[in-house]
Design a protein around this motif. Structure first.
Motif, PDB file in Angstrom:
ATOM      1  N   VAL A 184       0.031  54.696  61.423  1.00  0.00           N
ATOM      2  CA  VAL A 184       0.779  53.689  62.184  1.00  0.00           C
ATOM      3  C   VAL A 184       0.208  53.651  63.604  1.00  0.00           C
ATOM      4  O   VAL A 184      -0.108  54.698  64.180  1.00  0.00           O
ATOM      5  N   ARG A 185       0.049  52.448  64.151  1.00  0.00           N
ATOM      6  CA  ARG A 185      -0.460  52.308  65.505  1.00  0.00           C
ATOM      7  C   ARG A 185       0.266  51.177  66.221  1.00  0.00           C
ATOM      8  O   ARG A 185       0.830  50.279  65.592  1.00  0.00           O
ATOM      9  N   GLU A 186       0.217  51.245  67.533  1.00  0.00           N
ATOM     10  CA  GLU A 186       0.753  50.187  68.381  1.00  0.00           C
ATOM     11  C   GLU A 186      -0.368  49.194  68.687  1.00  0.00           C
ATOM     12  O   GLU A 186      -1.476  49.587  69.051  1.00  0.00           O
ATOM     13  N   MET A 187      -0.069  47.919  68.520  1.00  0.00           N
ATOM     14  CA  MET A 187      -1.040  46.883  68.852  1.00  0.00           C
ATOM     15  C   MET A 187      -0.513  46.068  70.025  1.00  0.00           C
ATOM     16  O   MET A 187       0.680  45.699  70.055  1.00  0.00           O
ATOM     17  N   PRO A 188      -1.357  45.754  71.009  1.00  0.00           N
ATOM     18  CA  PRO A 188      -0.905  44.982  72.169  1.00  0.00           C
ATOM     19  C   PRO A 188      -0.750  43.505  71.831  1.00  0.00           C
ATOM     20  O   PRO A 188      -1.237  43.028  70.794  1.00  0.00           O
ATOM     21  N   ALA A 189      -0.077  42.782  72.705  1.00  0.00           N
ATOM     22  CA  ALA A 189      -0.042  41.325  72.574  1.00  0.00           C
ATOM     23  C   ALA A 189      -1.464  40.790  72.773  1.00  0.00           C
ATOM     24  O   ALA A 189      -2.218  41.295  73.614  1.00  0.00           O
ATOM     25  N   ARG A 190      -1.808  39.788  71.976  1.00  0.00           N
ATOM     26  CA  ARG A 190      -3.183  39.281  72.029  1.00  0.00           C
ATOM     27  C   ARG A 190      -3.195  37.758  71.953  1.00  0.00           C
ATOM     28  O   ARG A 190      -2.291  37.141  71.376  1.00  0.00           O
ATOM     29  N   THR A 191      -4.235  37.187  72.536  1.00  0.00           N
ATOM     30  CA  THR A 191      -4.533  35.771  72.359  1.00  0.00           C
ATOM     31  C   THR A 191      -5.569  35.651  71.243  1.00  0.00           C
ATOM     32  O   THR A 191      -6.566  36.377  71.242  1.00  0.00           O
ATOM     33  N   LEU A 192      -5.325  34.743  70.297  1.00  0.00           N
ATOM     34  CA  LEU A 192      -6.189  34.620  69.131  1.00  0.00           C
ATOM     35  C   LEU A 192      -6.775  33.215  69.027  1.00  0.00           C
ATOM     36  O   LEU A 192      -6.088  32.226  69.308  1.00  0.00           O
ATOM     37  N   LEU A 193      -8.029  33.147  68.610  1.00  0.00           N
ATOM     38  CA  LEU A 193      -8.614  31.912  68.103  1.00  0.00           C
ATOM     39  C   LEU A 193      -8.540  31.990  66.577  1.00  0.00           C
ATOM     40  O   LEU A 193      -8.964  32.991  65.987  1.00  0.00           O
ATOM     41  N   THR A 194      -7.999  30.963  65.939  1.00  0.00           N
ATOM     42  CA  THR A 194      -7.801  31.044  64.500  1.00  0.00           C
ATOM     43  C   THR A 194      -8.352  29.800  63.790  1.00  0.00           C
ATOM     44  O   THR A 194      -8.464  28.720  64.375  1.00  0.00           O
ATOM     45  N   ALA A 195      -8.691  29.999  62.514  1.00  0.00           N
ATOM     46  CA  ALA A 195      -9.075  28.910  61.615  1.00  0.00           C
ATOM     47  C   ALA A 195      -8.503  29.249  60.249  1.00  0.00           C
ATOM     48  O   ALA A 195      -8.578  30.401  59.812  1.00  0.00           O
ATOM     49  N   SER A 196      -7.927  28.267  59.564  1.00  0.00           N
ATOM     50  CA  SER A 196      -7.235  28.527  58.308  1.00  0.00           C
ATOM     51  C   SER A 196      -7.708  27.586  57.218  1.00  0.00           C
ATOM     52  O   SER A 196      -8.052  26.426  57.478  1.00  0.00           O
ATOM     53  N   GLU A 197      -7.712  28.109  55.980  1.00  0.00           N
ATOM     54  CA  GLU A 197      -8.004  27.295  54.801  1.00  0.00           C
ATOM     55  C   GLU A 197      -7.234  27.855  53.619  1.00  0.00           C
ATOM     56  O   GLU A 197      -6.969  29.053  53.551  1.00  0.00           O
ATOM     57  N   HIS A 198      -6.875  26.971  52.688  1.00  0.00           N
ATOM     58  CA  HIS A 198      -6.355  27.413  51.403  1.00  0.00           C
ATOM     59  C   HIS A 198      -7.553  27.735  50.505  1.00  0.00           C
ATOM     60  O   HIS A 198      -8.398  26.876  50.261  1.00  0.00           O
ATOM     61  N   LEU A 199      -7.605  28.981  50.014  1.00  0.00           N
ATOM     62  CA  LEU A 199      -8.783  29.453  49.284  1.00  0.00           C
ATOM     63  C   LEU A 199      -8.372  30.251  48.061  1.00  0.00           C
ATOM     64  O   LEU A 199      -7.319  30.898  48.052  1.00  0.00           O
ATOM     65  N   THR A 200      -9.221  30.214  47.034  1.00  0.00           N
ATOM     66  CA  THR A 200      -9.140  31.188  45.961  1.00  0.00           C
ATOM     67  C   THR A 200      -9.953  32.410  46.380  1.00  0.00           C
ATOM     68  O   THR A 200     -10.768  32.342  47.310  1.00  0.00           O
ATOM     69  N   ALA A 201      -9.745  33.526  45.679  1.00  0.00           N
ATOM     70  CA  ALA A 201     -10.372  34.781  46.091  1.00  0.00           C
ATOM     71  C   ALA A 201     -11.894  34.683  46.117  1.00  0.00           C
ATOM     72  O   ALA A 201     -12.546  35.264  46.993  1.00  0.00           O
ATOM     73  N   ASP A 202     -12.466  33.932  45.172  1.00  0.00           N
ATOM     74  CA  ASP A 202     -13.922  33.870  45.093  1.00  0.00           C
ATOM     75  C   ASP A 202     -14.552  33.005  46.187  1.00  0.00           C
ATOM     76  O   ASP A 202     -15.778  32.958  46.305  1.00  0.00           O
ATOM     77  N   ARG A 203     -13.732  32.333  47.018  1.00  0.00           N
ATOM     78  CA  ARG A 203     -14.284  31.500  48.090  1.00  0.00           C
ATOM     79  C   ARG A 203     -14.069  32.108  49.475  1.00  0.00           C
ATOM     80  O   ARG A 203     -14.488  31.534  50.483  1.00  0.00           O
ATOM     81  N   ILE A 204     -13.443  33.279  49.531  1.00  0.00           N
ATOM     82  CA  ILE A 204     -13.141  33.876  50.833  1.00  0.00           C
ATOM     83  C   ILE A 204     -14.422  34.243  51.575  1.00  0.00           C
ATOM     84  O   ILE A 204     -14.554  34.005  52.780  1.00  0.00           O
ATOM     85  N   GLY A 205     -15.393  34.828  50.864  1.00  0.00           N
ATOM     86  CA  GLY A 205     -16.637  35.212  51.517  1.00  0.00           C
ATOM     87  C   GLY A 205     -17.366  34.031  52.121  1.00  0.00           C
ATOM     88  O   GLY A 205     -17.878  34.102  53.246  1.00  0.00           O
ATOM     89  N   GLU A 206     -17.406  32.935  51.391  1.00  0.00           N
ATOM     90  CA  GLU A 206     -18.062  31.715  51.880  1.00  0.00           C
ATOM     91  C   GLU A 206     -17.401  31.208  53.160  1.00  0.00           C
ATOM     92  O   GLU A 206     -18.072  30.731  54.085  1.00  0.00           O
ATOM     93  N   PHE A 207     -16.068  31.332  53.224  1.00  0.00           N
ATOM     94  CA  PHE A 207     -15.313  30.893  54.400  1.00  0.00           C
ATOM     95  C   PHE A 207     -15.486  31.864  55.569  1.00  0.00           C
ATOM     96  O   PHE A 207     -15.727  31.455  56.718  1.00  0.00           O
ATOM     97  N   ALA A 208     -15.368  33.155  55.282  1.00  0.00           N
ATOM     98  CA  ALA A 208     -15.245  34.134  56.355  1.00  0.00           C
ATOM     99  C   ALA A 208     -16.568  34.645  56.902  1.00  0.00           C
ATOM    100  O   ALA A 208     -16.658  34.964  58.093  1.00  0.00           O
ATOM    101  N   ALA A 209     -17.606  34.761  56.064  1.00  0.00           N
ATOM    102  CA  ALA A 209     -18.855  35.407  56.498  1.00  0.00           C
ATOM    103  C   ALA A 209     -19.445  34.776  57.755  1.00  0.00           C
ATOM    104  O   ALA A 209     -19.783  35.499  58.715  1.00  0.00           O
ATOM    105  N   PRO A 210     -19.606  33.443  57.820  1.00  0.00           N
ATOM    106  CA  PRO A 210     -20.193  32.889  59.055  1.00  0.00           C
ATOM    107  C   PRO A 210     -19.289  33.058  60.270  1.00  0.00           C
ATOM    108  O   PRO A 210     -19.781  33.195  61.394  1.00  0.00           O
ATOM    109  N   LEU A 211     -17.973  33.073  60.061  1.00  0.00           N
ATOM    110  CA  LEU A 211     -17.054  33.269  61.188  1.00  0.00           C
ATOM    111  C   LEU A 211     -17.170  34.684  61.738  1.00  0.00           C
ATOM    112  O   LEU A 211     -17.235  34.893  62.956  1.00  0.00           O
ATOM    113  N   PHE A 212     -17.207  35.694  60.852  1.00  0.00           N
ATOM    114  CA  PHE A 212     -17.380  37.074  61.312  1.00  0.00           C
ATOM    115  C   PHE A 212     -18.737  37.248  61.990  1.00  0.00           C
ATOM    116  O   PHE A 212     -18.857  37.960  62.989  1.00  0.00           O
TER     117      PHE A 212
END
Length: 269
Positions: A120-148
């Motif tokens: 268990v850890r404490e996490m501070p308040a943060r400002t986030l940049l986000t992007a969302s998509e509805h995905l099946t499990a086999d498409r997560i890598g295609e969505f996330a890899a370039p963002l990471f």
């Protein structure tokens, strides 16, 4: 026409059914050499037998048709790399299924399954940049890899330490057959300079406590991380929002089976 084969003759030589050949024509994977404009009858060239046999072999590996088309249109070296990548994915998937079967059998037989240690850890308040998509499990890598790849680098000012690591947040159950909302989140340092990503959404993450486990590459496609968190919550009479965050620690492709690859975390209420 004298050198062309009827669909039936070609099917026998290629060890495919005429029905499969019609499907491969419709998906532009293996179109016939000629189609009679009056009858619609398909004719194939003997030169197409090599591609047809490759389709049979790749379908035998369980490769989806769109990916087969991609492989067969690549130069040989690139095609070989794509097949190796696909087979690595299949081996990880079978490992995950084996782990799930073992977990289920242990439950039926009343055995105790070893779980991950939960911290268990404490996490501070943060400002986030986000992007969302509805995905099946086999498409997560295609969505996330370039963002990471982009947001995990030095181009974006982020908080120091674990609070600054980009992550995925899952808003529902996801499988290869059922999609759900997947949110990519990158913590940013508002004082680090101008942030201009109009295609991203700016949001805030409140401070709070989270429970998490660390998952090695060998088990990254299993359900053991989520089961460990569920068990810990039940044993400690704790509650969570159950929108798990997947926080990558390193590139899975460059990791050995024993290396920790990601943390799975849930925010405690």
């Amino acid at each position: 026409m004298t050198d062309l084969l009827t669909i039936g003759a070609f099917a026998r030589l290629a060890r495919l059914s005429p029905k499969a050949l019609r499907l491969y024509d419709e998906t532009n994977l293996l179109p016939p050499a000629r189609v009679d404009p009056d009858t619609g009858y398909r004719w194939y060239s003997p030169d197409q037998l090599g591609r047809a046999r490759h389709v049979v072999q790749l379908r035998g590996l369980g490769m989806p048709l769109p990916r087969i088309r991609t492989v067969l249109d690549l130069p040989p070296d690139a095609a070989a790399a794509e097949v190796r990548a696909f087979w690595d994915e299949q081996e990880r998937a079978w490992h995950a299924k084996r782990e799930l079967a073992g977990f289920f059998l242990d439950q039926l037989e009343g055995k105790e399954t070893p779980m991950y240690d939960v911290s268990v850890r404490e996490m501070p308040a943060r400002t986030l940049l986000t992007a969302s998509e509805h995905l099946t499990a086999d498409r997560i890598g295609e969505f996330a890899a370039p963002l990471f790849a982009f947001f995990g680098g030095p181009s974006v000012p982020r908080p120091e330490g674990e609070a600054g690591r980009p992550f995925l947040r899952y808003h529902g159950e996801i499988s290869n057959d059922s999609d759900g909302l997947v949110e990519f989140c990158c913590p940013i340092d508002p004082e680090g300079g101008e942030i201009a990503f109009p295609e991203m959404t700016l949001s805030t993450d409140e401070a709070g406590r989270e429970a998490y486990v660390t998952v090695p590459k060998a088990n990254m496609m299993t359900a053991l991380g989520a089961e460990s968190l569920h068990r810990w919550l039940a044993d400690h009479d704790a509650q969570a929002d159950w929108k798990p965050s997947q926080i990558f620690l390193r590139d899975p492709g460059a990791a050995s089976p024993e290396d920790p690859v990601f943390e799975l975390a849930v925010r405690l209420r």
